[in-house]
Structure formats: structure tokens, C-alpha cells
Design an enzyme around this catalytic site. Structure first.
Site, short mmCIF file in Angstrom:
data_model
loop_
_atom_site.label_atom_id
_atom_site.label_comp_id
_atom_site.label_asym_id
_atom_site.label_seq_id
_atom_site.Cartn_x
_atom_site.Cartn_y
_atom_site.Cartn_z
N THR A 107 -38.55 10.90 -10.55
CA THR A 107 -38.17 9.52 -10.80
C THR A 107 -36.95 9.14 -9.97
O THR A 107 -36.11 9.98 -9.68
CB THR A 107 -37.87 9.28 -12.30
OG1 THR A 107 -37.38 7.93 -12.45
CG2 THR A 107 -36.84 10.25 -12.86
N ASP A 133 -18.74 20.53 8.20
CA ASP A 133 -18.88 19.43 7.26
C ASP A 133 -20.25 19.69 6.61
O ASP A 133 -21.22 19.97 7.32
CB ASP A 133 -18.89 18.11 8.03
CG ASP A 133 -18.93 16.90 7.10
OD1 ASP A 133 -18.01 16.08 7.18
OD2 ASP A 133 -19.89 16.78 6.31
N SER A 134 -20.35 19.59 5.31
CA SER A 134 -21.60 20.05 4.68
C SER A 134 -22.79 19.18 5.04
O SER A 134 -23.92 19.55 4.77
CB SER A 134 -21.44 20.16 3.17
OG SER A 134 -21.49 18.91 2.56
N SER A 135 -22.54 18.02 5.66
CA SER A 135 -23.69 17.22 6.09
C SER A 135 -24.46 17.93 7.21
O SER A 135 -25.60 17.56 7.51
CB SER A 135 -23.27 15.81 6.50
OG SER A 135 -22.08 15.84 7.21
N THR A 186 -14.37 19.07 2.86
CA THR A 186 -13.07 18.39 2.75
C THR A 186 -11.97 19.32 2.28
O THR A 186 -10.81 19.18 2.69
CB THR A 186 -13.21 17.20 1.75
OG1 THR A 186 -14.11 16.27 2.33
CG2 THR A 186 -11.89 16.52 1.49
N THR A 226 -18.64 18.59 -0.34
CA THR A 226 -19.29 18.02 -1.53
C THR A 226 -20.59 17.28 -1.20
O THR A 226 -21.45 17.16 -2.06
CB THR A 226 -18.34 17.04 -2.26
OG1 THR A 226 -18.00 15.97 -1.38
CG2 THR A 226 -17.08 17.74 -2.74
N1 ASP Z 1 -18.13 15.32 4.34
C1 ASP Z 1 -17.52 16.29 3.47
C2 ASP Z 1 -18.47 17.48 3.36
O1 ASP Z 1 -19.42 17.41 2.65
C3 ASP Z 1 -17.24 15.69 2.13
C4 ASP Z 1 -16.54 16.60 1.15
O2 ASP Z 1 -16.44 17.80 1.29
O3 ASP Z 1 -16.07 16.07 0.12
O4 ASP Z 1 -18.28 18.47 4.02
#
Ligand code: ASP
Length: 343
Positions: free
Chosen positions: A280, A62-64, A13, A94
Site C-alpha cells: 500500500t 553518502d548513503s544515496s 551525515t 540516513t
Molecule cells: N545524504 C545523507 C546520507 O544518507 C543523509 C544522512 O546521512 O542523514 O548519507
């Protein structure tokens, strides 16, 4: 003192723009126009001498979409540039930042310099962005020499006013500027009006040379137990040798339903050399195998207690241990805290 900081932009982001497809990462060339002081190498000239170099991990993501290959590429950038810089900043999305931070902490043995990961909830192009604050704070930690603060020779996450150990961190908000927390471990530092370092928690430097231990097994699953769940599909995967390890997110302090299938699952793991890394599903607290009768089933060679490890650190550690070490060494490495990831 002068410090030299290396900034790696990987996406997220922080550098995203609205497109017809939704938010997508833009190029570093566009971003750096919003960071003129870094572009002109004059960021903190007013106070201290600090110079920056930057690089981009292509393609920006995008980090996903990050995966073990991306983790390796980031680690290689650090290794190749290690001797020329005092600290490293990784700008990252994030969503999977806590996974990458954990993975880097395991890959980089004998890390003696700060690797500071950051990102933001709002893009740098947004008038209310948190990106400037987060990057500025990261610059203080990575460029510690210029600011007369102690070195944090760890992979850490710098977000809002927190500096967290990377492999202790979890993303806890999609919205709050305080996007990360470290539920079982205190902050390494607080970046408030004053900067306060928790010096007694920060890992010590050692004399070793940086070693990159880069492999990850992908034959690992992350399973969350829920009421009524029977692990038959999982047993099939184990018996067919499709997986080498399971992060098992148990109830509470290590409890499982008392049903015959769970005994069958343990037997299948013992027979096939499959590791269960028990964690857990509670955000706070730890595994204590044997505290309840319903956790006694986990008292087996194939089960290793993840104590108070985060899910992200457990998964990346298990992938990394299986990817790099032979069977007979895995149990030992998993049960110890090797990078401060468990208490
Ligand atoms: N979808 C974004 C990512 O992880 C979210 C972010 O950076 O806040 O690349």
C-alpha cells in the site's frame, strides 16, 4: 560482564563536513578524534567494561550511493567478524538506512547477535550533533552484556530514543532528530531516562549458525500507482522479459483503477513468470486483496500480498528472493514473514 563491540563506519551525515561541493563524508581518522572515549577504549570504563574495534567500508559514501554490492560488503564484514564480537554497530547515512537494514535482515539468516544501525541528522563535528546520542545508544544495544540488558538479536535501527526493527523502519524526517519511525510495528526498545525493552516483540535466538544469503536481483521495479496512470511501459518491460518482479504500491488496501490495461498487465505477468508484490502507498495499515471490488484484479497467482510491509522491506525482499531462490519457492518465501518484516 565485558562486551566486545565492532563498529563499521560506512559514511553518511554522521561523519560529513561542508566542502565546496556540499556535505561530503570525511575519514574515520577525523571522526574518531571527536570520539576520544572510543579512541582510547575508555568509553564506559566508568560503569562497565566494553571494548571496541572499528573498520571502514571503503569508499565511504553518502548513503544515496549505496547499492546491493555495498549491502553485501557490510554483511560480509559482519559474517567474518561474527564470532569475535558480541554486537555490531553500522554507522550509515540516513537516506537509505532503512533499505540497508532490511537487506541485511534478509541476508543474515540465524542472526543471534545485535546488528545496530545508526547515523545522525547533524554531523559529529556540529556543536548540536545528535550523533553522540545515537552512537551512545547504539553502544548500549550492541554492548548489552556490559549493561545487563537483554540481547536484541536483530538488525535494528537506533535513532534518537528509539530502537526499531530494521525491516519495519522508514525514514520519516529529513530534519527532526526523531528521523525514523516504524509505522506498523511497535518499538523494540525505548532509550529514555530508563531503557525499556519490548521483550515480547524481540525475535528469539536460535541454535543455527549464521548463514549469509547474499544475492539480489536488480531486475525489479518499484511502481507507485497514481490517478490516470496507465501501465503500458510496464507491460512492455514484462513482455520483453526485462523485469522479474514489481513492487506495486497500490491505493489504500490494494486498489487499482478498473481499466483494461491492468488486466493486460496481470496477464503479461502470468505469462512471463513476473511477480507482483502488492503493497500500500499508505504509511499505515495493510493490503487486503478483495476487500474492495477494485482490488479483485489482484487475485491471481502472480500477485503476492505484502500485507503491512514497508516499501523498503518489500523492495529489498523481492530483490533478495529473486536473487537467491528458484521460481517455485519464491511465492512461499514472499508470502511469509521470514524476519519479522510483516505481521
Ligand atoms: N545524504 C545523507 C546520507 O544518507 C543523509 C544522512 O546521512 O542523514 O548519507
Amino acid at each position: 560482564m565485558q562486551s566486545n563491540v565492532f563498529i563499521l563506519y560506512t559514511g553518511g551525515t554522521f561523519g560529513m563536513k561542508e566542502t565546496t561541493n556540499g556535505l561530503e563524508p570525511s575519514s574515520w581518522e577525523e571522526i574518531i578524534n571527536y570520539l576520544p572515549a572510543i579512541k582510547n577504549q575508555s568509553y564506559f570504563d566508568f560503569f562497565n567494561e566494553i571494548t571496541f574495534s572499528y573498520d571502514v567500508l571503503e569508499p565511504v559514501l553518502d548513503s544515496s550511493s549505496m547499492n546491493p554490492d555495498s549491502w553485501k560488503k557490510i554483511a560480509k564484514k559482519i559474517k567474518v567478524n561474527y564470532d569475535n564480537y558480541d554486537g555490531f554497530i553500522i554507522i550509515h547515512g540516513t537516506d537509505t538506512l532503512a533499505y540497508t537494514a532490511s537487506a541485511l535482515s534478509f541476508m543474515l539468516e540465524n542472526l543471534n547477535k545485535p546488528v545496530v544501525m545508526t547515523g545522525s541528522q547533524l554531523p559529529i563535528f556540529h556543536p548540536r550533533t545528535d550523533g553522540i546520542t545515537n552512537l551512545s545508544n547504539a553502544i548500549y544495544i550492541a554492548g548489552y552484556l556490559s549493561f545487563g540488558i537483554n540481547c536484541i538479536p536483530e538488525v535494528c535501527i537506533c535513532f534518537n530514543d528509539d530502537v526499531l526493527r530494521g525491516n519495519r523502519s522508514v525514514k520519516t524526517s529529513t530534519n527532526d532528530f526523531e528521523g525514523f519511525s516504524s509505522p506498523n510495528f511497535e518499538n523494540l526498545a525505548y532509550l529514555e531516562q530508563n531503557i525499556t525493552l519490548n521483550n515480547n516483540l524481540i525475535r528469539h535466538k536460535n541454535n543455527g549458525e549464521l548463514i549469509l544469503i547474499p544475492h539480489f536481483s536488480e531486475n525489479v521495479v518499484n511502481v507507485t500507482v497514481f490517478p490516470g496512470y496507465t501501465p503500458s511501459a510496464l507491460i512492455d518491460l514484462i513482455k520483453n522479459k526485462k523485469i522479474d518482479g514489481i513492487v506495486l504500491k497500490t491505493f489504500g488496501s490494494g486498489n487499482l483503477p478498473e481499466t483494461p490495461q491492468w488486466h493486460e498487465l496481470i496477464r503479461a505477468c502470468e505469462d512471463n513468470g513476473t511477480i507482483i508484490f502488492a503493497t500500500t502507498q499508505c504509511p499505515n495499515g495493510k493490503i487486503e486483496i478483495g476487500q474492495y471490488a477494485s482490488s479483485k484484479i489482484l487475485k491471481h497467482e502472480c500477485v503476492i500480498s505484502g500485507k503491512d510491509i514497508t516499501s523498503e522491506a518489500a523492495l529489498t525482499k523481492l530483490m533478495w528472493v529473486i536473487g537467491n531462490y528458484p521460481h517455485q519457492e519464491r511465492r512461499d518465501i514472499l508470502s511469509q514473514s521470514i524476519r519479522g518484516e510483516m505481521t
